[in-house]
Design a protein around this motif. Structure first.
Motif, PDB file in Angstrom:
ATOM      1  N   ALA A  53     -20.866 -31.126  -6.681  1.00  0.00           N
ATOM      2  CA  ALA A  53     -19.420 -31.240  -6.839  1.00  0.00           C
ATOM      3  C   ALA A  53     -19.091 -32.491  -7.649  1.00  0.00           C
ATOM      4  O   ALA A  53     -19.678 -33.552  -7.439  1.00  0.00           O
ATOM      5  CB  ALA A  53     -18.743 -31.300  -5.473  1.00  0.00           C
ATOM      6  N   MET A  54     -18.159 -32.335  -8.590  1.00  0.00           N
ATOM      7  CA  MET A  54     -17.737 -33.457  -9.429  1.00  0.00           C
ATOM      8  C   MET A  54     -16.245 -33.673  -9.224  1.00  0.00           C
ATOM      9  O   MET A  54     -15.446 -32.764  -9.420  1.00  0.00           O
ATOM     10  CB  MET A  54     -18.054 -33.168 -10.897  1.00  0.00           C
ATOM     11  N   ARG A  55     -15.887 -34.894  -8.845  1.00  0.00           N
ATOM     12  CA  ARG A  55     -14.496 -35.186  -8.464  1.00  0.00           C
ATOM     13  C   ARG A  55     -13.851 -36.125  -9.474  1.00  0.00           C
ATOM     14  O   ARG A  55     -14.442 -37.119  -9.884  1.00  0.00           O
ATOM     15  CB  ARG A  55     -14.491 -35.809  -7.075  1.00  0.00           C
ATOM     16  N   THR A  56     -12.620 -35.782  -9.869  1.00  0.00           N
ATOM     17  CA  THR A  56     -11.813 -36.634 -10.742  1.00  0.00           C
ATOM     18  C   THR A  56     -10.485 -36.899 -10.038  1.00  0.00           C
ATOM     19  O   THR A  56      -9.752 -35.967  -9.718  1.00  0.00           O
ATOM     20  CB  THR A  56     -11.554 -35.953 -12.096  1.00  0.00           C
ATOM     21  N   ASP A  57     -10.183 -38.164  -9.797  1.00  0.00           N
ATOM     22  CA  ASP A  57      -8.984 -38.525  -9.029  1.00  0.00           C
ATOM     23  C   ASP A  57      -7.802 -38.887  -9.934  1.00  0.00           C
ATOM     24  O   ASP A  57      -7.974 -39.352 -11.063  1.00  0.00           O
ATOM     25  CB  ASP A  57      -9.272 -39.723  -8.120  1.00  0.00           C
ATOM     26  N   GLY A  58      -6.608 -38.658  -9.401  1.00  0.00           N
ATOM     27  CA  GLY A  58      -5.396 -39.161 -10.035  1.00  0.00           C
ATOM     28  C   GLY A  58      -4.975 -38.472 -11.306  1.00  0.00           C
ATOM     29  O   GLY A  58      -4.413 -39.110 -12.199  1.00  0.00           O
ATOM     30  N   VAL A  59      -5.209 -37.164 -11.414  1.00  0.00           N
ATOM     31  CA  VAL A  59      -4.771 -36.413 -12.589  1.00  0.00           C
ATOM     32  C   VAL A  59      -3.340 -35.936 -12.334  1.00  0.00           C
ATOM     33  O   VAL A  59      -3.101 -35.119 -11.443  1.00  0.00           O
ATOM     34  CB  VAL A  59      -5.690 -35.201 -12.855  1.00  0.00           C
ATOM     35  N   VAL A  60      -2.384 -36.456 -13.088  1.00  0.00           N
ATOM     36  CA  VAL A  60      -0.970 -36.151 -12.866  1.00  0.00           C
ATOM     37  C   VAL A  60      -0.530 -35.032 -13.802  1.00  0.00           C
ATOM     38  O   VAL A  60      -0.639 -35.129 -15.018  1.00  0.00           O
ATOM     39  CB  VAL A  60      -0.085 -37.387 -13.085  1.00  0.00           C
ATOM     40  N   ILE A  61      -0.047 -33.933 -13.215  1.00  0.00           N
ATOM     41  CA  ILE A  61       0.461 -32.790 -13.970  1.00  0.00           C
ATOM     42  C   ILE A  61       1.976 -32.738 -13.820  1.00  0.00           C
ATOM     43  O   ILE A  61       2.507 -32.779 -12.712  1.00  0.00           O
ATOM     44  CB  ILE A  61      -0.165 -31.482 -13.472  1.00  0.00           C
ATOM     45  N   ASN A  62       2.669 -32.667 -14.951  1.00  0.00           N
ATOM     46  CA  ASN A  62       4.122 -32.533 -14.955  1.00  0.00           C
ATOM     47  C   ASN A  62       4.480 -31.186 -15.550  1.00  0.00           C
ATOM     48  O   ASN A  62       4.111 -30.882 -16.683  1.00  0.00           O
ATOM     49  CB  ASN A  62       4.771 -33.650 -15.786  1.00  0.00           C
ATOM     50  N   ALA A  63       5.213 -30.369 -14.804  1.00  0.00           N
ATOM     51  CA  ALA A  63       5.602 -29.050 -15.294  1.00  0.00           C
ATOM     52  C   ALA A  63       6.839 -28.575 -14.550  1.00  0.00           C
ATOM     53  O   ALA A  63       6.954 -28.770 -13.337  1.00  0.00           O
ATOM     54  CB  ALA A  63       4.470 -28.043 -15.110  1.00  0.00           C
ATOM     55  N   ASN A  64       7.752 -27.961 -15.299  1.00  0.00           N
ATOM     56  CA  ASN A  64       8.970 -27.391 -14.699  1.00  0.00           C
ATOM     57  C   ASN A  64       9.759 -28.407 -13.873  1.00  0.00           C
ATOM     58  O   ASN A  64      10.322 -28.067 -12.831  1.00  0.00           O
ATOM     59  CB  ASN A  64       8.632 -26.182 -13.812  1.00  0.00           C
ATOM     60  N   GLY A  65       9.767 -29.650 -14.329  1.00  0.00           N
ATOM     61  CA  GLY A  65      10.528 -30.669 -13.623  1.00  0.00           C
ATOM     62  C   GLY A  65       9.860 -31.193 -12.373  1.00  0.00           C
ATOM     63  O   GLY A  65      10.432 -32.016 -11.663  1.00  0.00           O
ATOM     64  N   SER A  66       8.650 -30.720 -12.088  1.00  0.00           N
ATOM     65  CA  SER A  66       7.908 -31.187 -10.921  1.00  0.00           C
ATOM     66  C   SER A  66       6.684 -31.975 -11.363  1.00  0.00           C
ATOM     67  O   SER A  66       6.165 -31.782 -12.457  1.00  0.00           O
ATOM     68  CB  SER A  66       7.457 -29.999 -10.060  1.00  0.00           C
ATOM     69  N   SER A  67       6.255 -32.859 -10.493  1.00  0.00           N
ATOM     70  CA  SER A  67       5.082 -33.668 -10.779  1.00  0.00           C
ATOM     71  C   SER A  67       4.149 -33.636  -9.581  1.00  0.00           C
ATOM     72  O   SER A  67       4.589 -33.804  -8.442  1.00  0.00           O
ATOM     73  CB  SER A  67       5.485 -35.107 -11.090  1.00  0.00           C
ATOM     74  N   VAL A  68       2.873 -33.391  -9.836  1.00  0.00           N
ATOM     75  CA  VAL A  68       1.893 -33.397  -8.758  1.00  0.00           C
ATOM     76  C   VAL A  68       0.666 -34.165  -9.226  1.00  0.00           C
ATOM     77  O   VAL A  68       0.193 -33.987 -10.348  1.00  0.00           O
ATOM     78  CB  VAL A  68       1.518 -31.963  -8.323  1.00  0.00           C
ATOM     79  N   GLU A  69       0.196 -35.061  -8.388  1.00  0.00           N
ATOM     80  CA  GLU A  69      -1.005 -35.838  -8.691  1.00  0.00           C
ATOM     81  C   GLU A  69      -2.180 -35.188  -7.988  1.00  0.00           C
ATOM     82  O   GLU A  69      -2.185 -35.032  -6.774  1.00  0.00           O
ATOM     83  CB  GLU A  69      -0.839 -37.287  -8.220  1.00  0.00           C
ATOM     84  N   LEU A  70      -3.176 -34.794  -8.773  1.00  0.00           N
ATOM     85  CA  LEU A  70      -4.299 -34.043  -8.238  1.00  0.00           C
ATOM     86  C   LEU A  70      -5.578 -34.871  -8.221  1.00  0.00           C
ATOM     87  O   LEU A  70      -5.867 -35.610  -9.152  1.00  0.00           O
ATOM     88  CB  LEU A  70      -4.554 -32.789  -9.073  1.00  0.00           C
ATOM     89  N   ASP A  71      -6.325 -34.714  -7.129  1.00  0.00           N
ATOM     90  CA  ASP A  71      -7.735 -35.099  -7.120  1.00  0.00           C
ATOM     91  C   ASP A  71      -8.479 -33.778  -7.290  1.00  0.00           C
ATOM     92  O   ASP A  71      -8.438 -32.916  -6.413  1.00  0.00           O
ATOM     93  CB  ASP A  71      -8.123 -35.764  -5.798  1.00  0.00           C
ATOM     94  N   ILE A  72      -9.131 -33.602  -8.433  1.00  0.00           N
ATOM     95  CA  ILE A  72      -9.741 -32.320  -8.773  1.00  0.00           C
ATOM     96  C   ILE A  72     -11.233 -32.345  -8.465  1.00  0.00           C
ATOM     97  O   ILE A  72     -11.955 -33.251  -8.887  1.00  0.00           O
ATOM     98  CB  ILE A  72      -9.517 -31.988 -10.259  1.00  0.00           C
ATOM     99  N   VAL A  73     -11.681 -31.341  -7.718  1.00  0.00           N
ATOM    100  CA  VAL A  73     -13.102 -31.226  -7.368  1.00  0.00           C
ATOM    101  C   VAL A  73     -13.657 -29.960  -8.012  1.00  0.00           C
ATOM    102  O   VAL A  73     -13.275 -28.845  -7.658  1.00  0.00           O
ATOM    103  CB  VAL A  73     -13.291 -31.163  -5.837  1.00  0.00           C
ATOM    104  N   ASP A  74     -14.535 -30.143  -9.008  1.00  0.00           N
ATOM    105  CA  ASP A  74     -15.209 -29.013  -9.653  1.00  0.00           C
ATOM    106  C   ASP A  74     -16.472 -28.724  -8.859  1.00  0.00           C
ATOM    107  O   ASP A  74     -17.362 -29.567  -8.753  1.00  0.00           O
ATOM    108  CB  ASP A  74     -15.542 -29.364 -11.106  1.00  0.00           C
ATOM    109  N   THR A  75     -16.549 -27.534  -8.280  1.00  0.00           N
ATOM    110  CA  THR A  75     -17.653 -27.221  -7.371  1.00  0.00           C
ATOM    111  C   THR A  75     -18.705 -26.333  -8.032  1.00  0.00           C
ATOM    112  O   THR A  75     -18.420 -25.628  -9.003  1.00  0.00           O
ATOM    113  CB  THR A  75     -17.135 -26.513  -6.105  1.00  0.00           C
ATOM    114  N   PRO A  76     -19.920 -26.332  -7.498  1.00  0.00           N
ATOM    115  CA  PRO A  76     -20.955 -25.412  -7.993  1.00  0.00           C
ATOM    116  C   PRO A  76     -20.554 -23.964  -7.777  1.00  0.00           C
ATOM    117  O   PRO A  76     -19.738 -23.648  -6.902  1.00  0.00           O
ATOM    118  CB  PRO A  76     -22.178 -25.774  -7.135  1.00  0.00           C
TER     119      PRO A  76
END
Length: 211
Positions: A65-88
């Protein structure tokens, strides 16, 4: 509009963005070669300029698993900060002969099979620490597989919010409608992670479902 009123409105927007932004830990799951790492790279690069990991035609190239923290997505007036985990890639059985079919020597194939098996176990453990899941499926393949049914059932049992990503929509045999028919109870967005097709719709869905 007066300058003072304009400043007040801009300040209100800023306050809404700061305090309205939510944070979620999202796992990217799916069978081998569905395009999970390609999608993870696309999301992370679009919003942070970085990449998660390398891709390959060989199954189970991502074995940890590879994790990337603090990826902020802004769309449709909303904002969400993601910690993304790419899994096997999820699989019910991993045979070292799968790797030998791609030209790897037996010793290397067995090593990769062992690592891939450990990676699947790790991916299942990650489910205990996630707020939601992007389930990536190859839209050129039959969705009625043991892996897909097992993964969806596992997510449902854990009551994890689930967004299905029907990937590879750019290919001639792609049929996202088959995936939708197989799992109609879950929202679905069709994309080409490689080409970026329909990716903005995916970001809007992420903000909507996980924000």
């Amino acid at each position: 509009m007066s300058v003072i009123r304009s400043l007040k409105m801009n300040f209100a927007v800023w306050i809404k963005w700061i305090f309205g932004k939510k944070r979620a830990r999202i796992g990217i799951y799916g069978p081998p070669n569905a395009g999970k790492t390609t999608l993870a790279n696309r999301i992370v690069k679009d919003w942070s300029g970085m990449e998660v990991g390398g891709i390959s035609n060989i199954p189970h190239e991502t074995r940890r698993a590879m994790r990337t923290d603090g990826v902020v997505i802004n769309a449709n007036g909303s904002s969400v900060e993601l910690d993304i985990v790419d899994t096997p890639g999820m699989a019910t059985k991993i045979d070292f002969r799968e790797f030998m079919a791609y030209g790897l020597e037996e010793e290397e194939a067995k090593r990769r099979a062992k690592e891939a098996t450990e990676g699947v176990i790790e991916a299942i453990k990650w489910l205990e620490d996630l707020d939601g899941v992007l389930l990536v499926m190859d839209s050129t393949e039959d969705p009625y597989t043991q892996v897909n049914v097992t993964v969806v059932g596992n997510m449902e049992a854990r009551k994890l919010p689930l967004l299905i990503v029907a990937n590879k929509m750019d290919l001639p045999k792609a049929s996202p409608s088959r995936i939708k028919a197989a799992f109609p109870q879950h929202p679905l967005v069709s994309v080409s992670a490689l080409e970026g097709s329909n990716i903005d719709e995916l970001y809007a869905a992420i903000a909507r479902h996980f924000g």
